[in-house]
Write a protein that holds these residues in place. Structure first.
Motif, mmCIF file in Angstrom:
data_model
loop_
_atom_site.group_PDB
_atom_site.id
_atom_site.type_symbol
_atom_site.label_atom_id
_atom_site.label_comp_id
_atom_site.label_asym_id
_atom_site.label_seq_id
_atom_site.Cartn_x
_atom_site.Cartn_y
_atom_site.Cartn_z
ATOM 1 N N ARG A 1 -2.669 41.667 -10.454
ATOM 2 C CA ARG A 1 -3.893 41.016 -10.937
ATOM 3 C C ARG A 1 -4.713 40.376 -9.823
ATOM 4 N N SER A 2 -4.088 39.899 -8.755
ATOM 5 C CA SER A 2 -4.795 39.148 -7.721
ATOM 6 C C SER A 2 -5.485 40.038 -6.680
ATOM 7 N N ARG A 3 -5.363 41.331 -6.787
ATOM 8 C CA ARG A 3 -5.963 42.249 -5.817
ATOM 9 C C ARG A 3 -7.471 42.395 -6.039
ATOM 10 N N GLN A 4 -8.152 42.905 -5.008
ATOM 11 C CA GLN A 4 -9.564 43.243 -5.120
ATOM 12 C C GLN A 4 -9.663 44.673 -5.635
ATOM 13 N N TRP A 5 -10.068 44.828 -6.860
ATOM 14 C CA TRP A 5 -10.179 46.153 -7.471
ATOM 15 C C TRP A 5 -11.614 46.642 -7.354
ATOM 16 N N ARG A 6 -11.787 47.932 -7.112
ATOM 17 C CA ARG A 6 -13.108 48.560 -7.081
ATOM 18 C C ARG A 6 -13.260 49.391 -8.342
ATOM 19 N N ARG A 7 -14.365 49.207 -9.044
ATOM 20 C CA ARG A 7 -14.599 49.898 -10.315
ATOM 21 C C ARG A 7 -15.353 51.205 -10.082
ATOM 22 N N TYR A 8 -14.875 52.250 -10.743
ATOM 23 C CA TYR A 8 -15.549 53.552 -10.749
ATOM 24 C C TYR A 8 -15.918 53.863 -12.186
ATOM 25 N N THR A 9 -17.160 54.275 -12.387
ATOM 26 C CA THR A 9 -17.631 54.556 -13.741
ATOM 27 C C THR A 9 -18.412 55.854 -13.775
ATOM 28 N N ASN A 10 -18.477 56.449 -14.948
ATOM 29 C CA ASN A 10 -19.285 57.657 -15.122
ATOM 30 C C ASN A 10 -20.659 57.318 -15.660
ATOM 31 N N VAL B 1 -12.537 53.155 -14.477
ATOM 32 C CA VAL B 1 -11.209 52.928 -13.922
ATOM 33 C C VAL B 1 -11.388 52.027 -12.709
ATOM 34 N N ASP B 2 -10.356 51.250 -12.393
ATOM 35 C CA ASP B 2 -10.352 50.398 -11.216
ATOM 36 C C ASP B 2 -9.336 50.952 -10.228
ATOM 37 N N MET B 3 -9.678 50.852 -8.919
ATOM 38 C CA MET B 3 -8.774 51.320 -7.874
ATOM 39 C C MET B 3 -8.683 50.268 -6.784
ATOM 40 N N THR B 4 -7.517 50.188 -6.134
ATOM 41 C CA THR B 4 -7.314 49.282 -5.002
ATOM 42 C C THR B 4 -6.239 49.845 -4.074
ATOM 43 N N PRO B 5 -6.377 49.644 -2.767
ATOM 44 C CA PRO B 5 -5.300 50.052 -1.858
ATOM 45 C C PRO B 5 -4.098 49.132 -2.040
ATOM 46 N N VAL B 6 -2.906 49.664 -1.861
ATOM 47 C CA VAL B 6 -1.676 48.879 -2.005
ATOM 48 C C VAL B 6 -0.704 49.183 -0.868
ATOM 49 N N SER B 7 0.145 48.210 -0.598
ATOM 50 C CA SER B 7 1.273 48.396 0.315
ATOM 51 C C SER B 7 2.529 48.418 -0.544
ATOM 52 N N LEU B 8 3.313 49.445 -0.402
ATOM 53 C CA LEU B 8 4.502 49.584 -1.235
ATOM 54 C C LEU B 8 5.716 48.954 -0.570
ATOM 55 N N PRO B 9 6.519 48.230 -1.334
ATOM 56 C CA PRO B 9 7.738 47.661 -0.766
ATOM 57 C C PRO B 9 8.740 48.766 -0.437
ATOM 58 N N PRO B 10 9.671 48.507 0.472
ATOM 59 C CA PRO B 10 10.642 49.529 0.889
ATOM 60 C C PRO B 10 11.449 50.126 -0.268
ATOM 61 N N GLU B 11 11.691 49.350 -1.324
ATOM 62 C CA GLU B 11 12.489 49.875 -2.435
ATOM 63 C C GLU B 11 11.693 50.777 -3.388
ATOM 64 N N HIS B 12 10.375 50.851 -3.210
ATOM 65 C CA HIS B 12 9.565 51.707 -4.085
ATOM 66 C C HIS B 12 9.860 53.168 -3.770
ATOM 67 N N GLY C 1 6.855 54.963 2.310
ATOM 68 C CA GLY C 1 7.003 55.839 3.472
ATOM 69 C C GLY C 1 6.207 57.122 3.378
ATOM 70 N N ARG C 2 5.396 57.282 2.347
ATOM 71 C CA ARG C 2 4.591 58.501 2.202
ATOM 72 C C ARG C 2 3.137 58.259 2.603
ATOM 73 N N GLY C 3 2.906 57.313 3.481
ATOM 74 C CA GLY C 3 1.547 57.008 3.915
ATOM 75 C C GLY C 3 0.901 55.956 3.037
ATOM 76 N N ARG C 4 -0.403 55.849 3.166
ATOM 77 C CA ARG C 4 -1.121 54.837 2.399
ATOM 78 C C ARG C 4 -1.027 55.115 0.908
ATOM 79 N N ALA C 5 -1.297 54.081 0.124
ATOM 80 C CA ALA C 5 -1.196 54.229 -1.326
ATOM 81 C C ALA C 5 -2.395 53.561 -1.998
ATOM 82 N N VAL C 6 -2.704 54.027 -3.188
ATOM 83 C CA VAL C 6 -3.781 53.455 -3.983
ATOM 84 C C VAL C 6 -3.280 53.279 -5.408
ATOM 85 N N ALA C 7 -3.699 52.170 -6.039
ATOM 86 C CA ALA C 7 -3.342 51.900 -7.430
ATOM 87 C C ALA C 7 -4.559 52.165 -8.310
#
Length: 76
Positions: free
Chosen positions: A2-11, A17-28, A32-38
């Protein structure tokens, strides 16, 4: 997430939909597959969040562009 900066995409028709970059914890499982987006439904910010990494996030970008251009209007 909830505390992330989300960017809204609309048609333009109210479907968003909202998107934001994320850093994944090692247990996810995708760590290790590069950058991630939520990605989440903008009308349900407390609902499920999808995580995409590497080439997957490129697909999400194209999906977002499709939403903006109205490419999926016939599916709604």
């Amino acid at each position: 997430m909830r505390s992330r900066q989300w960017r809204r995409y609309t048609n333009g028709g109210g479907d968003c939909v909202d998107m934001t970059p994320v850093s994944l914890p090692p247990e996810h499982p995708k760590h290790g597959r590069g950058r991630a987006v939520a990605l989440r439904d903008s009308e349900d910010p407390d609902g499920p969040v999808l995580i995409f990494t590497g080439s997957e996030d490129r697909s999400v970008w194209f999906f977002g562009r499709g939403i903006e251009s109205g490419a999926f209007e016939d599916l709604i």
